[in-house]
Design a protein around this motif. Structure first.
Motif, PDB file in Angstrom:
ATOM      1  N   LYS A  34     -21.319   2.130   4.511  1.00 12.40           N
ATOM      2  CA  LYS A  34     -22.499   1.269   4.714  1.00 12.40           C
ATOM      3  C   LYS A  34     -22.216  -0.197   4.394  1.00 12.40           C
ATOM      4  O   LYS A  34     -22.842  -1.101   4.921  1.00 12.40           O
ATOM      5  CB  LYS A  34     -23.689   1.778   3.902  1.00 12.40           C
ATOM      6  N   GLY A  35     -21.245  -0.420   3.525  1.00 13.82           N
ATOM      7  CA  GLY A  35     -21.005  -1.803   3.118  1.00 13.82           C
ATOM      8  C   GLY A  35     -19.539  -2.164   3.173  1.00 13.82           C
ATOM      9  O   GLY A  35     -18.878  -2.059   4.212  1.00 13.82           O
ATOM     10  N   LEU A  36     -19.051  -2.529   1.997  1.00 11.55           N
ATOM     11  CA  LEU A  36     -17.686  -3.029   1.888  1.00 11.55           C
ATOM     12  C   LEU A  36     -16.664  -1.879   1.912  1.00 11.55           C
ATOM     13  O   LEU A  36     -16.775  -0.937   1.129  1.00 11.55           O
ATOM     14  CB  LEU A  36     -17.602  -3.732   0.520  1.00 11.55           C
ATOM     15  N   ILE A  37     -15.670  -1.969   2.798  1.00 11.20           N
ATOM     16  CA  ILE A  37     -14.589  -0.978   2.777  1.00 11.20           C
ATOM     17  C   ILE A  37     -13.833  -1.160   1.458  1.00 11.20           C
ATOM     18  O   ILE A  37     -13.544  -2.271   1.045  1.00 11.20           O
ATOM     19  CB  ILE A  37     -13.659  -1.154   4.000  1.00 11.20           C
ATOM     20  N   GLY A  38     -13.567  -0.053   0.789  1.00 14.63           N
ATOM     21  CA  GLY A  38     -12.874  -0.130  -0.505  1.00 14.63           C
ATOM     22  C   GLY A  38     -13.795   0.182  -1.668  1.00 14.63           C
ATOM     23  O   GLY A  38     -13.336   0.488  -2.759  1.00 14.63           O
ATOM     24  N   GLY A  39     -15.103   0.102  -1.410  1.00 14.13           N
ATOM     25  CA  GLY A  39     -16.078   0.450  -2.453  1.00 14.13           C
ATOM     26  C   GLY A  39     -15.841  -0.316  -3.746  1.00 14.13           C
ATOM     27  O   GLY A  39     -15.511  -1.509  -3.726  1.00 14.13           O
ATOM     28  N   GLN A  40     -16.022   0.385  -4.864  1.00 16.00           N
ATOM     29  CA  GLN A  40     -15.884  -0.266  -6.167  1.00 16.00           C
ATOM     30  C   GLN A  40     -14.493  -0.850  -6.389  1.00 16.00           C
ATOM     31  O   GLN A  40     -14.347  -1.885  -7.022  1.00 16.00           O
ATOM     32  CB  GLN A  40     -16.102   0.762  -7.261  1.00 16.00           C
ATOM     33  N   ALA A  41     -13.469  -0.162  -5.856  1.00 14.05           N
ATOM     34  CA  ALA A  41     -12.102  -0.653  -6.062  1.00 14.05           C
ATOM     35  C   ALA A  41     -11.937  -2.042  -5.458  1.00 14.05           C
ATOM     36  O   ALA A  41     -11.200  -2.881  -5.977  1.00 14.05           O
ATOM     37  CB  ALA A  41     -11.094   0.315  -5.453  1.00 14.05           C
ATOM     38  N   TYR A  50      -2.038   1.556 -10.792  1.00 19.20           N
ATOM     39  CA  TYR A  50      -1.803   2.307  -9.565  1.00 19.20           C
ATOM     40  C   TYR A  50      -0.309   2.210  -9.255  1.00 19.20           C
ATOM     41  O   TYR A  50       0.214   1.102  -9.065  1.00 19.20           O
ATOM     42  CB  TYR A  50      -2.642   1.730  -8.423  1.00 19.20           C
ATOM     43  N   PRO A  51       0.384   3.348  -9.244  1.00 20.12           N
ATOM     44  CA  PRO A  51       1.843   3.299  -9.105  1.00 20.12           C
ATOM     45  C   PRO A  51       2.297   2.587  -7.833  1.00 20.12           C
ATOM     46  O   PRO A  51       1.628   2.636  -6.807  1.00 20.12           O
ATOM     47  CB  PRO A  51       2.246   4.782  -9.051  1.00 20.12           C
ATOM     48  N   GLY A  52       3.434   1.923  -7.969  1.00 20.09           N
ATOM     49  CA  GLY A  52       4.007   1.236  -6.810  1.00 20.09           C
ATOM     50  C   GLY A  52       3.793  -0.260  -6.853  1.00 20.09           C
ATOM     51  O   GLY A  52       4.325  -0.991  -6.020  1.00 20.09           O
ATOM     52  N   PHE A  53       2.977  -0.717  -7.801  1.00 25.37           N
ATOM     53  CA  PHE A  53       2.713  -2.152  -7.901  1.00 25.37           C
ATOM     54  C   PHE A  53       3.001  -2.629  -9.322  1.00 25.37           C
ATOM     55  O   PHE A  53       2.076  -2.801 -10.131  1.00 25.37           O
ATOM     56  CB  PHE A  53       1.249  -2.455  -7.523  1.00 25.37           C
ATOM     57  N   PRO A  54       4.286  -2.803  -9.653  1.00 19.23           N
ATOM     58  CA  PRO A  54       4.637  -3.145 -11.040  1.00 19.23           C
ATOM     59  C   PRO A  54       4.012  -4.449 -11.522  1.00 19.23           C
ATOM     60  O   PRO A  54       3.791  -4.616 -12.709  1.00 19.23           O
ATOM     61  CB  PRO A  54       6.169  -3.226 -11.024  1.00 19.23           C
ATOM     62  N   GLU A  55       3.683  -5.345 -10.596  1.00 17.36           N
ATOM     63  CA  GLU A  55       3.057  -6.619 -11.006  1.00 17.36           C
ATOM     64  C   GLU A  55       1.539  -6.546 -10.875  1.00 17.36           C
ATOM     65  O   GLU A  55       0.878  -7.570 -10.831  1.00 17.36           O
ATOM     66  CB  GLU A  55       3.583  -7.781 -10.150  1.00 17.36           C
ATOM     67  N   SER A  56       0.984  -5.366 -10.736  1.00 19.44           N
ATOM     68  CA  SER A  56      -0.434  -5.103 -10.465  1.00 19.44           C
ATOM     69  C   SER A  56      -0.802  -5.559  -9.047  1.00 19.44           C
ATOM     70  O   SER A  56      -0.045  -6.295  -8.399  1.00 19.44           O
ATOM     71  CB  SER A  56      -1.374  -5.719 -11.511  1.00 19.44           C
ATOM     72  N   VAL A  57      -1.957  -5.093  -8.593  1.00 15.51           N
ATOM     73  CA  VAL A  57      -2.370  -5.419  -7.229  1.00 15.51           C
ATOM     74  C   VAL A  57      -3.868  -5.719  -7.256  1.00 15.51           C
ATOM     75  O   VAL A  57      -4.621  -5.102  -8.012  1.00 15.51           O
ATOM     76  CB  VAL A  57      -2.022  -4.243  -6.261  1.00 15.51           C
ATOM     77  N   GLY A  58      -4.284  -6.667  -6.434  1.00 15.07           N
ATOM     78  CA  GLY A  58      -5.713  -6.981  -6.359  1.00 15.07           C
ATOM     79  C   GLY A  58      -6.437  -5.817  -5.706  1.00 15.07           C
ATOM     80  O   GLY A  58      -5.930  -5.213  -4.752  1.00 15.07           O
ATOM     81  N   GLY A  59      -7.633  -5.475  -6.215  1.00 14.50           N
ATOM     82  CA  GLY A  59      -8.419  -4.386  -5.623  1.00 14.50           C
ATOM     83  C   GLY A  59      -8.661  -4.594  -4.137  1.00 14.50           C
ATOM     84  O   GLY A  59      -8.385  -3.696  -3.325  1.00 14.50           O
ATOM     85  N   PRO A  60      -9.137  -5.788  -3.732  1.00 16.92           N
ATOM     86  CA  PRO A  60      -9.385  -6.013  -2.304  1.00 16.92           C
ATOM     87  C   PRO A  60      -8.109  -5.845  -1.470  1.00 16.92           C
ATOM     88  O   PRO A  60      -8.137  -5.265  -0.385  1.00 16.92           O
ATOM     89  CB  PRO A  60      -9.872  -7.469  -2.249  1.00 16.92           C
ATOM     90  N   GLU A  61      -7.000  -6.325  -2.016  1.00 19.58           N
ATOM     91  CA  GLU A  61      -5.722  -6.251  -1.284  1.00 19.58           C
ATOM     92  C   GLU A  61      -5.297  -4.789  -1.086  1.00 19.58           C
ATOM     93  O   GLU A  61      -4.918  -4.376   0.017  1.00 19.58           O
ATOM     94  CB  GLU A  61      -4.680  -6.994  -2.131  1.00 19.58           C
ATOM     95  N   LEU A  62      -5.406  -3.996  -2.154  1.00 19.89           N
ATOM     96  CA  LEU A  62      -5.019  -2.584  -2.066  1.00 19.89           C
ATOM     97  C   LEU A  62      -5.899  -1.855  -1.038  1.00 19.89           C
ATOM     98  O   LEU A  62      -5.398  -1.071  -0.224  1.00 19.89           O
ATOM     99  CB  LEU A  62      -5.136  -1.921  -3.453  1.00 19.89           C
ATOM    100  N   CYS A  63      -7.196  -2.142  -1.073  1.00 18.39           N
ATOM    101  CA  CYS A  63      -8.114  -1.464  -0.147  1.00 18.39           C
ATOM    102  C   CYS A  63      -7.869  -1.888   1.298  1.00 18.39           C
ATOM    103  O   CYS A  63      -7.956  -1.071   2.213  1.00 18.39           O
ATOM    104  CB  CYS A  63      -9.566  -1.728  -0.548  1.00 18.39           C
ATOM    105  N   GLU A  64      -7.550  -3.168   1.485  1.00 13.26           N
ATOM    106  CA  GLU A  64      -7.230  -3.647   2.834  1.00 13.26           C
ATOM    107  C   GLU A  64      -6.015  -2.915   3.397  1.00 13.26           C
ATOM    108  O   GLU A  64      -5.971  -2.532   4.563  1.00 13.26           O
ATOM    109  CB  GLU A  64      -6.885  -5.133   2.770  1.00 13.26           C
ATOM    110  N   LEU A  65      -5.008  -2.718   2.525  1.00 18.92           N
ATOM    111  CA  LEU A  65      -3.800  -2.006   2.958  1.00 18.92           C
ATOM    112  C   LEU A  65      -4.140  -0.566   3.329  1.00 18.92           C
ATOM    113  O   LEU A  65      -3.650  -0.026   4.322  1.00 18.92           O
ATOM    114  CB  LEU A  65      -2.742  -2.022   1.839  1.00 18.92           C
ATOM    115  N   MET A  66      -4.999   0.070   2.508  1.00 12.57           N
ATOM    116  CA  MET A  66      -5.387   1.459   2.805  1.00 12.57           C
ATOM    117  C   MET A  66      -6.136   1.537   4.134  1.00 12.57           C
ATOM    118  O   MET A  66      -5.917   2.449   4.928  1.00 12.57           O
ATOM    119  CB  MET A  66      -6.278   2.006   1.686  1.00 12.57           C
TER     120      MET A  66
END
Ligand code: NAP
Length: 308
Positions: A34-41, A50-66
């Motif tokens: 209904k709204g933003l893809i990625g939800g709360q994340a 979240y494994p695979g991102f040793p320098e951490s990853v922005g929530g919006p960026e991770l959701c965009e990739l998904m």
């Protein structure tokens, strides 16, 4: 009525992962959000576990990739609001703000919403100083004083995030110990901008046309204390978004959907994944795992139906 093998309701990490697995299994798949893809994340500034991102990853960026990954496998993603789920023989009917779809399997991934505190001024000043998302609104508090209510991971993460903008961040917690994980606690204790107000609850939020002050009560001494702030961020946990399905899907007392280990609900062909599900750990990593398990299980179910 349009038919899909699998309909996923909700486009957070759980729904997106289910989408990737379902579409890769050659299921005709629709994802409704209904709204933003990625939800709360997608409203989380940084995800560092979240494994695979040793320098951490922005929530919006991770959701965009998904989302990009899901689209690569040709799932339909539509912006519509889920209204109702009903069962018609072996088919499931998914009603949205734009119409009704048929599916063999449905994966519920509607997540959870921030809980309201229920104090005077909370509704009145929502959007005028009261917020449920520091990542979304923190930016407005440059050089100002803010308060975060709660003592869990969300509250401490939000407080730490807000120190990037605000000059002072009060954390009001009803006990004398934080619930948040130790690493976050240590960061909060060593951050000079953060002051924790222990054993206290918010009684009311006051101001003329925006938040100006918060009146609290010490739960031990019953003494009231007023703190002047420009913003109040509520971080006291979440409520599952299960109202629309509760009449046919079994939930626990808090409204979390009960599933088995294959994410099956009490109705054959209906699955639940992510934060809406009763489970011990609600994080992106467990959400995507739920999504994968449910999609594999749903694909088998759809194949079985086709072979009957
Ligand atoms: P939570 O763990 O349920 O914590 C809610 C906090 O709010 C608790 O400290 C609780 O106090 C307080 N609270 C609840 N109702 C209240 C009320 N009516 N008045 C005053 N205080 C109240 O919720 P959360 O922090 O949102 O976390 C939810 C889940 O997401 C957790 O599993 C958490 O680990 C996870 N999460 C993880 C991360 C991460 O790993 N980085 C980040 C965010 C969230 P008490 O402590 O006294 O109960």
């Amino acid at each position: 009525m349009e038919y899909y093998d699998v309909i996923i309701v909700g486009g957070g990490p759980a729904g997106l992962a289910a989408g990737i697995y379902s579409a890769r299994a050659k299921m005709k798949t629709l994802l409704i959000e209904k709204g933003l893809i990625g939800g709360q994340a997608a409203t989380t500034s940084e995800i560092e576990n979240y494994p695979g991102f040793p320098e951490s990853v922005g929530g919006p960026e991770l959701c965009e990739l998904m989302e990009k990954q899901a689209k690569k496998f040709n799932i339909d993603i539509r912006t519509e609001e889920f209204k109702n789920l009903s069962i018609s023989d072996k088919l499931k009917l998914v009603e949205t703000s734009k119409g009704t779809y048929q599916a063999s399997a449905v994966i519920l991934a509607m997540g959870a919403e921030p809980k309201k505190l229920g104090v005077k001024g909370e509704d009145e000043f929502r959007g005028a100083g009261v917020s449920y998302c520091a990542t979304c609104d923190g930016f407005f508090y440059n050089g100002k004083k803010v308060m975060v209510v709660g003592g869990g991971d969300t509250a401490v993460e939000e407080a730490l995030f807000l120190t990037k903008f605000a000059e002072k961040v009060f954390v009001v917690h009803r006990r004398d110990q934080l619930r948040a994980t130790k690493i976050l606690q240590e960061r909060a204790f060593s951050n000079k901008k953060i002051e924790i107000i222990w054993n206290s609850v918010v009684k009311r939020i006051e101001g003329s046309n925006k938040v100006e002050r918060v009146v609290m009560e010490n739960v031990k001494t019953k003494q009231e204390k007023t703190v002047e702030v420009d913003g109040v961020f509520m971080a006291i946990g979440y409520t599952p978004t299960s109202d629309a399905i509760k009449k046919i899907i079994n939930t626990d007392e808090a409204g979390y959907v009960i599933t088995d280990e294959e994410m099956r609900t009490n109705i054959r062909g209906v699955y639940a994944v992510g934060d809406i599900r009763k489970k011990p750990l609600r994080q992106v990593i467990t959400a995507v795992s739920d999504g994968a398990v449910a999609a594999v299980s749903a694909s088998k179910y759809v194949e079985e139906l086709k072979n009957v």
